[in-house]
Write a protein that holds these residues in place. Structure first.
Motif, mmCIF file in Angstrom:
data_model
loop_
_atom_site.group_PDB
_atom_site.id
_atom_site.type_symbol
_atom_site.label_atom_id
_atom_site.label_comp_id
_atom_site.label_asym_id
_atom_site.label_seq_id
_atom_site.Cartn_x
_atom_site.Cartn_y
_atom_site.Cartn_z
ATOM 1 N N LYS A 1 -14.399 -1.260 10.348
ATOM 2 C CA LYS A 1 -14.522 -2.626 9.842
ATOM 3 C C LYS A 1 -15.056 -3.544 10.942
ATOM 4 C CE LYS A 1 -12.006 -6.214 7.316
ATOM 5 N NZ LYS A 1 -10.708 -6.633 6.759
ATOM 6 N N LEU A 2 -16.291 -4.013 10.763
ATOM 7 C CA LEU A 2 -16.916 -4.960 11.678
ATOM 8 C C LEU A 2 -17.288 -6.218 10.913
ATOM 9 C CD1 LEU A 2 -19.428 -2.777 13.767
ATOM 10 C CD2 LEU A 2 -17.088 -3.397 14.342
ATOM 11 N N ILE B 1 -11.447 -13.778 26.632
ATOM 12 C CA ILE B 1 -10.715 -15.024 26.405
ATOM 13 C C ILE B 1 -9.532 -14.790 25.481
ATOM 14 C CG2 ILE B 1 -10.872 -17.293 25.305
ATOM 15 C CD1 ILE B 1 -13.704 -17.516 26.427
ATOM 16 N N THR B 2 -9.759 -14.024 24.424
ATOM 17 C CA THR B 2 -8.698 -13.765 23.450
ATOM 18 C C THR B 2 -7.506 -13.060 24.092
ATOM 19 O OG1 THR B 2 -10.181 -13.721 21.564
ATOM 20 C CG2 THR B 2 -8.177 -12.426 21.379
ATOM 21 N N THR B 3 -7.769 -12.042 24.915
ATOM 22 C CA THR B 3 -6.680 -11.319 25.572
ATOM 23 C C THR B 3 -5.943 -12.212 26.563
ATOM 24 O OG1 THR B 3 -7.915 -9.257 25.337
ATOM 25 C CG2 THR B 3 -6.114 -9.271 26.934
ATOM 26 N N ALA B 4 -6.699 -13.023 27.311
ATOM 27 C CA ALA B 4 -6.066 -13.935 28.267
ATOM 28 C C ALA B 4 -5.177 -14.946 27.550
ATOM 29 C CB ALA B 4 -7.136 -14.662 29.077
ATOM 30 N N GLU B 5 -5.654 -15.482 26.436
ATOM 31 C CA GLU B 5 -4.847 -16.440 25.674
ATOM 32 C C GLU B 5 -3.580 -15.791 25.128
ATOM 33 O OE1 GLU B 5 -7.300 -18.229 22.698
ATOM 34 O OE2 GLU B 5 -8.316 -19.545 24.123
ATOM 35 N N ASN C 1 -17.473 -11.740 18.118
ATOM 36 C CA ASN C 1 -18.244 -11.586 19.362
ATOM 37 C C ASN C 1 -18.606 -10.134 19.630
ATOM 38 O OD1 ASN C 1 -18.187 -14.315 19.891
ATOM 39 N ND2 ASN C 1 -16.403 -14.207 21.247
ATOM 40 N N VAL C 2 -17.610 -9.229 19.537
ATOM 41 C CA VAL C 2 -17.886 -7.835 19.877
ATOM 42 C C VAL C 2 -18.786 -7.180 18.838
ATOM 43 C CG1 VAL C 2 -15.808 -7.543 21.258
ATOM 44 C CG2 VAL C 2 -15.730 -6.997 18.814
ATOM 45 N N THR D 1 -8.445 -11.735 17.324
ATOM 46 C CA THR D 1 -8.765 -13.058 16.800
ATOM 47 C C THR D 1 -10.097 -12.940 16.075
ATOM 48 O OG1 THR D 1 -9.989 -13.800 18.754
ATOM 49 C CG2 THR D 1 -7.612 -14.229 18.717
ATOM 50 N N SER D 2 -10.317 -13.822 15.142
ATOM 51 C CA SER D 2 -11.571 -13.767 14.397
ATOM 52 C C SER D 2 -12.766 -13.983 15.309
ATOM 53 C CB SER D 2 -11.561 -14.818 13.280
ATOM 54 O OG SER D 2 -11.333 -16.117 13.813
ATOM 55 N N GLU D 3 -12.593 -14.844 16.340
ATOM 56 C CA GLU D 3 -13.702 -15.100 17.253
ATOM 57 C C GLU D 3 -14.043 -13.857 18.067
ATOM 58 O OE1 GLU D 3 -11.621 -19.019 16.535
ATOM 59 O OE2 GLU D 3 -11.005 -16.951 16.960
#
Length: 526
Positions: free
Chosen positions: A11-12, A101-105, A291-292, A285-287
């Motif tokens: 799922k992408l 960013i997502t992992t850091a948050e 991104n990936v 996260t959806s962002e």
């Protein structure tokens, strides 16, 4: 010319399929295939786009007659048999920076939730208990956050923590003083970090050097009341030791997004007070998913349409014309970098690549990338494409020099590493048989082939060393394949590079160090 075809098997974001279509690539989306179903149809595709669910096994690859590239939307490629893909000439790409960013948050979210016991307080309140006095939290302002691994994600965590007015200290073998100043963090040893930190957060890959970095011994050196956050890899923590420390009250709590065994349906930490657990949500996260997905689609399309390679884990940027001549020297550069990297006792702050003879006229950028990845891969998850960027991010100076033929060899490569206290130099060449060889170690002549398992020793050139080392290895049950020697001068410094059938144990290394005249002993693996 027939348009390339890509299969999206996990799922992408729909935007990934749109990128393929807009660039003239046919795309099919078939999610939930098992390995037999995938093997049955993979022969019809030039590219395979996946996340973590699809397993690209040797059996699948054996049926992939057309397959040119596997693109993993994410960092890890544990679900891809990379050696099998490499053997079939299939490029394996990932997206190493899309989730940062997502992992850091998520790490910061867990830190705050842990400080104020939010999950437990929520459950208690919703149960109608109103236990206000039970959930006494701690402020994070002015507390010391210890970051283990200050790369891309760790540096973002540092920035966010400083916004919370925390004091940030960091341990990372590749963090230079200049980079630490740029980030506004204090560079410390791992021992000092354990001693000073009120909160500890992990942002390092799982390698031989980092596995079980938090264990019973290290926990014993930490502050009483320390809180631990892990959004990196489960194997970094000995979970039983952490559970014991929480029960004993030495560790005030832990927040974990990753576990040694996943999916984690059972774990020694589950059910303990002040333990927060999430199901590997760091990239969720959806962002980040967007991104990936976009990044992997662009990379795959570039390769299928133009041959451009980016973020490949198993091949450097090399054109089709260069490949046959360059390939053995790419391997040589990687092995020389790995050799030098394994001998460093601290993180290098300088890497020099010297190219002499015909190799100086080749695509040395690819060779330098290979050498840098060889140096760094024992500490970090890098590849031949990302290695230079990671070195730059860590403040490691990289220098190339080129010259004509010198000395007895028509062409050679020398890799030199410098640390604050040490300099190591390894030179090698490729003979007519195409096999990379070591020709110098710290400018001491040596002639040896690389092998999967080797033992390196430095000793005073005194009679009896060869026999003593051979006897020791025999007593330890270690079979010797080759025994290669070099020395500066009679009676001076001498070296041995021994090829063995199995990896030499730590105990055997210590016994080798105890031999007369031995000043260095190291296990090498290639």
């Amino acid at each position: 010319m027939t348009a390339p075809r890509v299969l999206v098997a996990d799922k992408l974001s729909p935007a990934a399929a749109e990128i393929f279509k807009n660039r003239g690539i046919e795309v099919d989306t078939k999610i939930g295939l098992d390995k037999d179903q995938l093997a049955e149809i993979i022969g019809n595709y030039d590219g395979l786009a996946i996340r973590s669910a699809t397993k690209v096994t040797e059996k699948v690859l054996a049926s992939a007659e057309r397959l040119k590239v596997v693109g993993r939307a994410g960092i890890g490629v544990d679900n891809v048999d990379v050696p099998a893909a490499t053997a079939r000439g299939v490029i394996v790409m990932n997206t190493p920076f899309g989730n940062s960013i997502t992992t850091a948050e998520h790490a910061i979210s867990l830190l705050m939730a842990l400080a104020r016991q939010i999950p437990e307080a929520d459950r208690s309140t919703q149960a109608g208990k109103w236990e206000k006095s039970k959930f006494m939290g701690v402020e994070v302002t002015s507390k010391t956050l210890g970051i283990i691994g200050c790369g891309n994600i760790g540096s973002i965590v540092a920035d966010r923590a400083q916004g919370l007015r925390m004091k940030v200290i960091a341990f990372d073998p590749f963090l230079t003083e200049e980079r630490a100043l740029d980030l506004g963090v204090e560079r410390v040893s791992l021992e000092e970090l354990f001693r000073r930190a009120d909160f500890i957060t992990l942002h390092t890959p799982l390698t031989e050097k980092t596995k079980n970095i938090i264990n019973a011994q290290s926990i014993a050196t930490m502050k009483k009341g320390v809180r631990i956050i892990n959004c990196a890899r489960g194997g970094l923590i000995v979970e039983q030791a952490l559970a014991d420390a929480i029960k004993a009250g030495h560790v005030a709590g832990a927040a974990l997004d990753v576990f040694e065994v996943e999916p984690a349906k059972e774990n020694v930490l589950f059910g303990l007070a002040n333990v927060i657990s999430t199901p590997h949500l760091g990239a969720s996260t959806s962002e980040a998913q967007e991104n990936v997905a976009l990044q992997v689609a662009e990379q795959m399309a570039d390769y299928l349409l133009t041959g451009a390679i980016s973020n490949a884990v198993n091949f450097p940027s090399i054109t089709a014309e260069e490949a046959p001549k360059l390939k053995p020297f790419v391997k040589l550069a990687e092995l020389l970098g790995s050799f030098a990297g394994q001998l460093t006792e601290a993180a290098p702050n300088f890497i020099r690549l010297e190219y002499a003879g015909d190799v100086a006229d080749m695509n040395t950028r690819a060779l330098t990338s290979a050498a840098i990845s060889g140096v760094l891969r024992h500490f970090l998850h890098v590849n031949m494409v990302s290695g230079p960027a990671v070195a730059k991010e860590r403040g490691i100076q990289v220098e190339e020099t080129k010259r004509g033929q010198e000395g007895a060899y028509e062409t050679y490569i020398r890799v030199t590493l410098k640390t604050e206290k040490q300099e190591i130099s390894i030179a090698g060449t490729v003979f007519s048989d195409g096999k990379p060889r070591v020709i110098q170690i710290n400018h001491v002549p040596m002639d040896a082939e690389f092998a999967p398992n080797m033992l390196f020793t430095v000793n005073a050139d005194k009679p009896g060393h060869i026999g003593a080392l051979g006897t020791l290895l025999g007593d330890e049950g270690v079979n010797i394949a080759t025994f290669n020697l070099g020395r500066e001068a009679q009676g001076g410094k001498a070296m041995a590079l021994v090829t063995v059938d199995e990896p030499v144990s730590d105990a055997t290394i210590q016994k080798a160090l105890a031999l007369p005249h031995v000043v260095r002993a190291a296990r090498l693996s290639f």
